[in-house]
Design a protein around this motif. Structure first.
Motif, mmCIF file in Angstrom:
data_model
loop_
_atom_site.group_PDB
_atom_site.id
_atom_site.type_symbol
_atom_site.label_atom_id
_atom_site.label_comp_id
_atom_site.label_asym_id
_atom_site.label_seq_id
_atom_site.Cartn_x
_atom_site.Cartn_y
_atom_site.Cartn_z
ATOM 1 N N ASN A 1 -9.436 13.688 -14.135
ATOM 2 C CA ASN A 1 -9.230 12.903 -12.920
ATOM 3 C C ASN A 1 -10.243 13.317 -11.848
ATOM 4 O OD1 ASN A 1 -8.308 11.732 -10.589
ATOM 5 N ND2 ASN A 1 -6.154 12.098 -11.083
ATOM 6 N N VAL A 2 -11.106 12.366 -11.484
ATOM 7 C CA VAL A 2 -12.172 12.661 -10.515
ATOM 8 C C VAL A 2 -11.588 13.120 -9.177
ATOM 9 C CG1 VAL A 2 -14.099 11.649 -9.227
ATOM 10 C CG2 VAL A 2 -13.726 10.989 -11.582
ATOM 11 N N ASP A 3 -10.522 12.439 -8.740
ATOM 12 C CA ASP A 3 -9.915 12.779 -7.442
ATOM 13 C C ASP A 3 -9.468 14.242 -7.409
ATOM 14 O OD1 ASP A 3 -10.299 10.253 -6.601
ATOM 15 O OD2 ASP A 3 -8.298 9.548 -7.153
ATOM 16 N N PHE B 1 1.286 11.956 -5.829
ATOM 17 C CA PHE B 1 2.303 10.952 -6.194
ATOM 18 C C PHE B 1 3.670 11.606 -6.420
ATOM 19 C CE2 PHE B 1 -1.556 8.612 -7.004
ATOM 20 C CZ PHE B 1 -1.237 7.312 -6.641
ATOM 21 N N ASP C 1 -1.209 5.530 5.856
ATOM 22 C CA ASP C 1 -0.110 5.417 4.897
ATOM 23 C C ASP C 1 0.490 6.810 4.737
ATOM 24 O OD1 ASP C 1 -1.626 6.812 2.890
ATOM 25 O OD2 ASP C 1 -2.658 4.942 2.396
ATOM 26 N N LEU C 2 1.599 6.864 4.036
ATOM 27 C CA LEU C 2 2.311 8.137 3.917
ATOM 28 C C LEU C 2 1.455 9.210 3.241
ATOM 29 C CD1 LEU C 2 4.806 9.775 4.355
ATOM 30 C CD2 LEU C 2 5.868 8.677 2.382
ATOM 31 N N ASP C 3 0.638 8.797 2.285
ATOM 32 C CA ASP C 3 -0.232 9.745 1.603
ATOM 33 C C ASP C 3 -1.221 10.381 2.588
ATOM 34 O OD1 ASP C 3 -1.390 10.986 -0.806
ATOM 35 O OD2 ASP C 3 -3.113 9.733 -0.340
ATOM 36 N N GLY D 1 -6.966 3.419 -6.552
ATOM 37 C CA GLY D 1 -6.273 4.708 -6.400
ATOM 38 C C GLY D 1 -4.813 4.684 -6.801
ATOM 39 N N ALA D 2 -4.352 3.596 -7.434
ATOM 40 C CA ALA D 2 -2.942 3.516 -7.831
ATOM 41 C C ALA D 2 -2.694 4.371 -9.075
ATOM 42 C CB ALA D 2 -2.565 2.072 -8.124
ATOM 43 N N ASP D 3 -1.433 4.668 -9.319
ATOM 44 C CA ASP D 3 -1.066 5.399 -10.538
ATOM 45 C C ASP D 3 -0.256 4.471 -11.437
ATOM 46 O OD1 ASP D 3 -0.243 7.119 -12.539
ATOM 47 O OD2 ASP D 3 0.064 8.801 -11.178
ATOM 48 N N LYS E 1 -3.163 2.849 -3.794
ATOM 49 C CA LYS E 1 -2.408 4.106 -3.917
ATOM 50 C C LYS E 1 -0.917 3.883 -4.236
ATOM 51 C CE LYS E 1 -4.275 6.150 -0.044
ATOM 52 N NZ LYS E 1 -4.335 7.218 0.942
ATOM 53 N N ALA E 2 -0.565 2.707 -4.758
ATOM 54 C CA ALA E 2 0.838 2.462 -5.113
ATOM 55 C C ALA E 2 1.198 3.241 -6.375
ATOM 56 C CB ALA E 2 1.071 0.979 -5.329
ATOM 57 N N ASP E 3 2.454 3.603 -6.465
ATOM 58 C CA ASP E 3 2.953 4.394 -7.596
ATOM 59 C C ASP E 3 3.705 3.458 -8.546
ATOM 60 O OD1 ASP E 3 4.175 6.143 -9.312
ATOM 61 O OD2 ASP E 3 5.000 7.447 -7.756
ATOM 62 N N ARG F 1 5.170 12.623 -2.948
ATOM 63 C CA ARG F 1 5.655 11.436 -2.218
ATOM 64 C C ARG F 1 6.978 10.951 -2.806
ATOM 65 N NH1 ARG F 1 0.926 7.774 -2.675
ATOM 66 N NH2 ARG F 1 2.198 6.108 -3.500
ATOM 67 N N HIS G 1 -10.663 4.049 -9.658
ATOM 68 C CA HIS G 1 -9.979 5.329 -9.387
ATOM 69 C C HIS G 1 -8.491 5.263 -9.718
ATOM 70 C CE1 HIS G 1 -13.444 7.214 -7.429
ATOM 71 N NE2 HIS G 1 -13.681 6.024 -6.916
ATOM 72 N N ARG H 1 0.845 -1.196 0.000
ATOM 73 C CA ARG H 1 0.000 0.000 0.000
ATOM 74 C C ARG H 1 0.880 1.247 0.000
ATOM 75 N NH1 ARG H 1 -3.831 1.419 5.130
ATOM 76 N NH2 ARG H 1 -4.254 3.582 4.604
ATOM 77 N N CYS H 2 0.609 2.113 -0.932
ATOM 78 C CA CYS H 2 1.329 3.391 -1.043
ATOM 79 C C CYS H 2 2.821 3.213 -1.348
ATOM 80 C CB CYS H 2 1.171 4.201 0.246
ATOM 81 S SG CYS H 2 0.499 5.821 -0.030
#
Lengths: 330, 223
Positions: free
Chosen positions: B42-44, B130, B171-173, A175-177, A155-157, B133, A195, A128-129
């Protein structure tokens, strides 16, 4: 060897500790840059916050080791055993983990930028992340493909990484990219990809059956020959994306934008494409039998030789569209 | 009667009404388009912006109600879900169009100055999380970053502690977003982080980490 002996010998200039045993030792915050721990027995050793840059852990046993916040940049950990290890927030930039065995590891918030992860086993790990930017994870001839089944990748990149052939089935990527990443031939069956930023991502020949892609942005993505059977692609943006020869049977594609998308030879039988924007889409040779397109906008779409037997087209806008028989719709 | 107070009340009412609109997301998208000329996909990103901020931006960047109407009508013609967007555009014209005569009271500083434009208000969420981070983690241990921010926002935490359950919830985000929302300026970010770092177990490392976070977050604030 005790931790104290190790630190003293290291301070005297020795770097080769290959095959040494430091079972469950406390090395918290230790500065051991450039150390050689090849084939060392480091099970349950505590390396939290340790400085281990440019070190070597090839074939070392680090199962259940604590490496949270450790700096391992440019280290070599080929074929290391890291199962159940804690790498929470560790820095692993450009680390070589080729063929490492690391199921159920905690890599939450870890930074794996440009890491070599070919043939790694990460099954059921927490990512995660985590940052997986520009990682190398593609299939390698003669070695099993990397295993990332049932991983937490929320949310991982993953931007710009090469994940070709990786098994990601059952993983959560909410939510990942994934923008500009390559996921050719990847197994994404049953994955949650909602997302997600998938702009320019390559999913060619990927197995995405039953995957959930809701609210994702896939502008310019490539789904050529991908299997999206029963997948949920509703409320997405897939403008300029390529679904040529993709299998979209029974897929939910409602309230989405497919502006200028290529769907040449795609199988959309029984797909639900309600109230979507399909303007200037190319559906040449597409198979739309029993698909439901009600309320969608197909202005200037090209349906040359498309099979539309039993296709429901109530309230569909077809202004300027090229119909299967080649005629232009008024 | 205090005129400026009244106009502020009207803006509050407009924001409150629109917040309850079923088309809120579409309204925000159209407002973003009207003021910046770019369609947010992007919805977010859209969710990140506060409605009040977007309305103020439109009032700053779009000179009059007619221009706003024309710009929205043109964009709506190209969209999917057209009926919903038509409804959203009507709702914007019917409310924000009505605010234009009071623009000078609502945005006194901006309208009275010919040059330079006022700084854009801070978005509610970090615009490119992103990238932020990635930049921070390139130069610092992500766990040290997490622990420093967690200790700053909640309570001191030592990496020697046995119970990590509280830290593991974030998490860090999450933590970067929370820090961003808790601060109104880059200086505030700096002060808070350095103050925590000075009392940390590994103060030297923590201060270096504070510097990395501050450097990366500085550009998120206008001042």
């Amino acid at each position: 060897m005790t931790p104290r002996e190790l630190l003293e010998t290291y301070a005297s200039g020795k770097r080769d500790f290959s095959g040494e045993s430091l079972l469950a030792a406390d090395m918290f915050g230790a500065e051991l840059i450039g150390i050689n721990f090849n084939k060392a027995e480091l099970k349950r050793t505590n390396f939290t916050y340790a400085f281990l840059n440019k070190s070597s852990f090839n074939r070392a046993n680090l199962s259940a080791a604590k490496l949270g916040g450790a700096i391992l940049n440019q280290s070599s950990m080929m074929s290391a055993n890291l199962s159940h290890a804690d790498l929470h927030g560790a820095s692993l930039q450009r680390v070589n983990l080729f063929t490492a065995n690391m199921p159920q590891t905690n890599l939450m918030d870890a930074n794996l930028t440009e890491a070599d992860l070919r043939s790694v086993n990460l099954q059921s790990s927490n990512l995660r992340c985590a940052i997986l930017r520009a990682v190398l994870m593609r299939e390698e001839r003669g070695y099993p493909n990397a295993n990332m089944k049932n991983c937490d990748l929320r949310k991982a990149d993953l931007r710009g990484g090469n994940f070709s052939g990786v098994d990601l089935s059952g993983s959560d990527l909410t939510g990942a990219d994934l923008s500009e990443a390559t996921l050719s031939r990847v197994d994404l069956q049953g994955c949650n990809l909602s997302h997600v930023n998938m702009r320019g991502t390559i999913f060619s020949e990927a197995n995405m059956a039953g995957a959930i892609l809701t609210n994702s942005d896939g502008d310019g993505a490539n789904f050529t020959r991908a299997n999206l059977d029963q997948a949920d692609l509703s409320q997405c943006n897939f403008s300029r994306s390529n679904f040529s020869k993709a299998k979209l049977t029974g897929a939910n594609m409602t309230y989405s934008v497919f502006y200028q998308a290529l769907m040449v030879g795609a199988d959309l039988s029984r797909a639900r494409v309600l109230t979507s924007n399909l303007t200037q889409v190319s559906l040449v040779d597409a198979y739309l039998v029993r698909a439901v397109l009600d309320g969608s906008d197909l202005t200037e779409a090209v349906l040359t030789r498309a099979e539309i037997t039993g296709t429901s087209m109530v309230d569909v806008i077809l202004t300027g569209a090229t119909m299967p028989d080649g005629k232009i719709s008024a | 009667m205090n005129t400026s107070m009244d106009t502020f009340d009207i803006l509050d009412e407009v924001v409150a009404d629109m917040e309850n609109d079923d088309n809120l997301l579409r309204i925000k998208r159209l407002l973003l388009y009207a003021s910046r000329g770019e369609w947010a996909k992007n919805v977010d990103e859209v969710v990140c912006y506060g409605l009040r901020q977007l309305i103020e931006e439109v009032l700053v960047n779009v000179p009059d109600a007619d221009t706003l109407k024309r710009s929205l009508a043109e964009q709506v013609r190209n969209l999917n879900s057209r009926p919903e967007y038509v409804e959203s555009a009507d709702s914007i014209i019917g409310t924000i169009g009505f605010l234009y005569p009071m623009r000078e009271q609502i945005l006194p500083k901006v309208v009275k100055q010919d040059t330079p434009p006022a700084p854009t208000p801070k978005p509610e969420f970090i615009p490119h999380p992103f990238d932020l981070r990635s930049e921070i983690c390139r130069n610092a241990s992500p766990l040290q970053v997490k622990i420093l921010i967690f200790s700053t926002l909640y309570h001191p935490f030592s990496p020697r502690e046995r119970d990590w359950s509280e830290l593991n919830k974030y998490d860090l985000d999450d933590l970067l977003q929370a820090l961003y929302q808790a601060c109104n300026s880059a200086q505030e970010v700096k002060d808070k982080l350095y103050s925590t770092a000075q009392t940390s177990e590994l103060a030297e490392d923590a201060q270096r980490t504070a510097g990395v976070i501050y450097q990366a977050m500085r550009s998120l604030f206008n001042t």
